[in-house]
Design a protein around this motif. Structure first.
Motif, mmCIF file in Angstrom:
data_model
loop_
_atom_site.group_PDB
_atom_site.id
_atom_site.type_symbol
_atom_site.label_atom_id
_atom_site.label_comp_id
_atom_site.label_asym_id
_atom_site.label_seq_id
_atom_site.Cartn_x
_atom_site.Cartn_y
_atom_site.Cartn_z
ATOM 1 N N THR A 71 -13.450 5.823 10.681
ATOM 2 C CA THR A 71 -13.414 4.516 11.276
ATOM 3 C C THR A 71 -11.955 4.120 11.746
ATOM 4 N N LEU A 72 -11.416 4.080 10.424
ATOM 5 C CA LEU A 72 -9.850 3.617 10.537
ATOM 6 C C LEU A 72 -9.045 4.628 9.659
ATOM 7 N N PRO A 73 -8.117 5.610 10.251
ATOM 8 C CA PRO A 73 -7.833 6.636 9.202
ATOM 9 C C PRO A 73 -6.575 5.806 8.465
ATOM 10 N N PRO A 74 -6.419 5.913 7.190
ATOM 11 C CA PRO A 74 -5.367 4.955 6.321
ATOM 12 C C PRO A 74 -4.114 5.464 6.383
ATOM 13 N N ASN A 75 -3.288 4.312 6.593
ATOM 14 C CA ASN A 75 -1.989 4.572 6.638
ATOM 15 C C ASN A 75 -1.467 4.390 5.102
ATOM 16 N N LEU A 76 -1.528 5.433 4.346
ATOM 17 C CA LEU A 76 -1.288 5.529 2.831
ATOM 18 C C LEU A 76 -0.097 4.794 2.490
ATOM 19 N N PRO A 77 1.357 5.146 3.076
ATOM 20 C CA PRO A 77 2.311 4.606 2.566
ATOM 21 C C PRO A 77 2.196 3.123 2.465
ATOM 22 N N GLU A 78 1.783 2.458 3.702
ATOM 23 C CA GLU A 78 1.830 1.039 3.750
ATOM 24 C C GLU A 78 0.888 0.392 2.992
ATOM 25 N N ARG A 79 -0.185 0.965 2.881
ATOM 26 C CA ARG A 79 -1.261 0.491 2.037
ATOM 27 C C ARG A 79 -0.871 0.508 0.527
ATOM 28 N N ASN A 80 -0.295 1.589 0.090
ATOM 29 C CA ASN A 80 -0.025 1.945 -1.355
ATOM 30 C C ASN A 80 0.984 0.927 -1.692
ATOM 31 N N LYS A 81 1.891 0.724 -0.685
ATOM 32 C CA LYS A 81 3.067 -0.116 -1.030
ATOM 33 C C LYS A 81 2.601 -1.615 -1.165
ATOM 34 N N VAL A 82 1.602 -1.969 -0.404
ATOM 35 C CA VAL A 82 0.910 -3.648 -0.552
ATOM 36 C C VAL A 82 0.174 -3.575 -1.867
ATOM 37 N N THR A 83 -0.642 -2.421 -2.142
ATOM 38 C CA THR A 83 -1.229 -2.505 -3.316
ATOM 39 C C THR A 83 -0.576 -2.383 -4.538
ATOM 40 N N GLY A 84 0.395 -1.701 -4.543
ATOM 41 C CA GLY A 84 1.420 -1.455 -5.792
ATOM 42 C C GLY A 84 1.926 -2.982 -5.830
ATOM 43 N N SER A 88 -6.976 10.266 -10.106
ATOM 44 C CA SER A 88 -6.225 9.306 -10.922
ATOM 45 C C SER A 88 -5.051 9.744 -11.110
ATOM 46 N N GLY A 89 -4.818 10.929 -11.098
ATOM 47 C CA GLY A 89 -3.484 11.663 -11.336
ATOM 48 C C GLY A 89 -2.543 11.396 -9.838
ATOM 49 N N ASP A 90 -3.429 11.589 -8.633
ATOM 50 C CA ASP A 90 -2.718 11.238 -7.527
ATOM 51 C C ASP A 90 -2.227 9.965 -7.449
ATOM 52 N N VAL A 91 -2.899 9.057 -7.890
ATOM 53 C CA VAL A 91 -2.732 7.469 -7.952
ATOM 54 C C VAL A 91 -1.404 7.322 -8.670
ATOM 55 N N GLU A 92 -1.345 7.702 -10.120
ATOM 56 C CA GLU A 92 -0.188 7.752 -10.640
ATOM 57 C C GLU A 92 0.892 8.456 -10.150
ATOM 58 N N GLY A 93 0.949 9.523 -9.525
ATOM 59 C CA GLY A 93 2.116 10.143 -8.820
ATOM 60 C C GLY A 93 2.537 9.793 -7.702
ATOM 61 N N ASP A 94 1.708 8.598 -7.011
ATOM 62 C CA ASP A 94 2.085 8.075 -5.823
ATOM 63 C C ASP A 94 3.615 7.292 -6.139
ATOM 64 N N ARG A 95 4.482 7.071 -5.168
ATOM 65 C CA ARG A 95 5.696 6.716 -5.470
ATOM 66 C C ARG A 95 5.603 4.992 -5.698
ATOM 67 N N TYR A 96 4.594 4.322 -4.879
ATOM 68 C CA TYR A 96 4.364 2.997 -4.971
ATOM 69 C C TYR A 96 3.566 2.776 -6.103
ATOM 70 N N LEU A 97 2.171 3.425 -6.160
ATOM 71 C CA LEU A 97 1.183 3.035 -7.041
ATOM 72 C C LEU A 97 1.721 3.340 -8.593
ATOM 73 N N GLY A 98 2.369 4.262 -8.616
ATOM 74 C CA GLY A 98 2.817 5.058 -10.210
ATOM 75 C C GLY A 98 3.956 3.938 -11.014
ATOM 76 N N TYR A 99 4.677 3.309 -10.057
ATOM 77 C CA TYR A 99 5.597 2.368 -10.655
ATOM 78 C C TYR A 99 5.177 1.320 -11.463
ATOM 79 N N PRO A 100 4.009 0.440 -10.767
ATOM 80 C CA PRO A 100 3.609 -0.703 -11.704
ATOM 81 C C PRO A 100 2.609 -0.450 -12.920
ATOM 82 N N ILE A 101 2.041 0.990 -12.519
ATOM 83 C CA ILE A 101 1.233 1.670 -13.593
ATOM 84 C C ILE A 101 1.960 2.062 -15.072
#
Length: 273
Positions: free
Chosen positions: A92-105, A136-149
């Motif tokens: 329905t709406l392709p995710p814009n992962l960089p922005e989504r992960n930045k906000v989530t982080g 879960s490995g992809d989540v922690e390896g993400d530039r934005y999400l991995g930092y707070p983790i």
């Protein structure tokens, strides 16, 4: 016409990240009114993917400007408005992962600085399961999400030196994340101070300065007054800690390890500088 207005406003916001919050807020209000006229403030089956993407981007820009303005309440509201868009299937709406992960982080960092650890872990558990989230490995390896983790893990371990280093290096993913640095620094100082009180009867002011990452011995004296410590003859004297039960010795050992690791890092940092 309304859709074009939203696009123009988004262009202004993205190209002027240092814009004042009142000015940005006025533009965001216009964008939201335009989206309301298009029935696109909340996702529905009749809303086109193009409009959904514009609405999502509007709320993301709002969240980023709220953080830059150090307005956690407004940021939280924008994150809540974004959730229905982030939960849409990618078909329905392709995710814009960089922005989504930045906000989530940033949302994870806010929970961390507020001590809301249960909500932090609850949010974390859902990340790998959401559409486009990865393992879960992809989540922690993400530039934005991995930092707070990583910061949360080090805080729980008492590895304050690693947290401090991460906040002073290129590991900070973007400027918005730096907003939380001072809050975390104050939290770390408080934790180290508590550990010091449990582990030692006194410490030299020079060592306390390094231990607490303070800029001068005058800052140490001010901090000591705030904590109720006694300053005498070039030393900080901590209040006698009441020790009871079998855990007191283990608690003291842990406290010593924490502050010795932190003090070692602080001295290394001073040598480098």
């Amino acid at each position: 016409m309304a859709e074009r207005n939203v696009s123009q406003i988004l262009g202004q916001l993205k190209h002027s990240p240092s814009m004042s919050y009142p000015e940005a807020n006025a533009l965001l209000s216009k964008a939201k009114l335009a989206l309301l006229s298009l029935n696109a403030l909340t996702p529905s089956q009749s809303t086109s993917p193009q409009l959904l993407a514009l609405a999502r981007e509007t709320f993301e820009q709002g969240a980023l400007f709220a953080i830059r303005a150090r307005n956690p309440e407004a940021f939280t509201r924008y994150v809540q408005q974004l959730q229905p868009f982030y939960e849409l299937p990618s078909a329905t709406l392709p995710p814009n992962l960089p922005e989504r992960n930045k906000v989530t982080g940033l949302s994870l960092l806010l929970l961390l600085t507020q001590g809301r650890y249960a909500e932090f872990h609850s949010e974390l558990e859902g990340l790998a399961n959401r559409d486009g989230g990865g393992s879960s490995g992809d989540v922690e390896g993400d530039r934005y999400l991995g930092y707070p983790i990583r910061l949360e893990r080090w805080l729980m371990e008492g590895s304050y030196d690693r947290v401090w280093k991460a906040m002073k290096s290129s590991e900070v993913p973007c400027d918005e994340y730096g907003v939380f640095s001072e809050i975390l620094k104050n939290q770390i100082r408080s934790e180290i101070a508590s550990s010091s009180e449990r582990a030692y009867p006194s410490l030299p002011i020079s060592s306390t300065k390094s231990l607490l990452f303070l800029d001068s011995e005058g800052d140490v004296i001010q901090f000591a007054k705030y904590r109720g410590w006694v300053v005498r003859d070039g030393h900080i004297y901590f209040p006698d800690a009441a020790e009871s039960g079998e855990d007191s010795g283990q608690s003291k050992d842990i406290s010593q390890v924490i502050i010795e690791n932190t003090l070692g890092y602080a001295r290394e940092l001073e040598t480098i500088v």
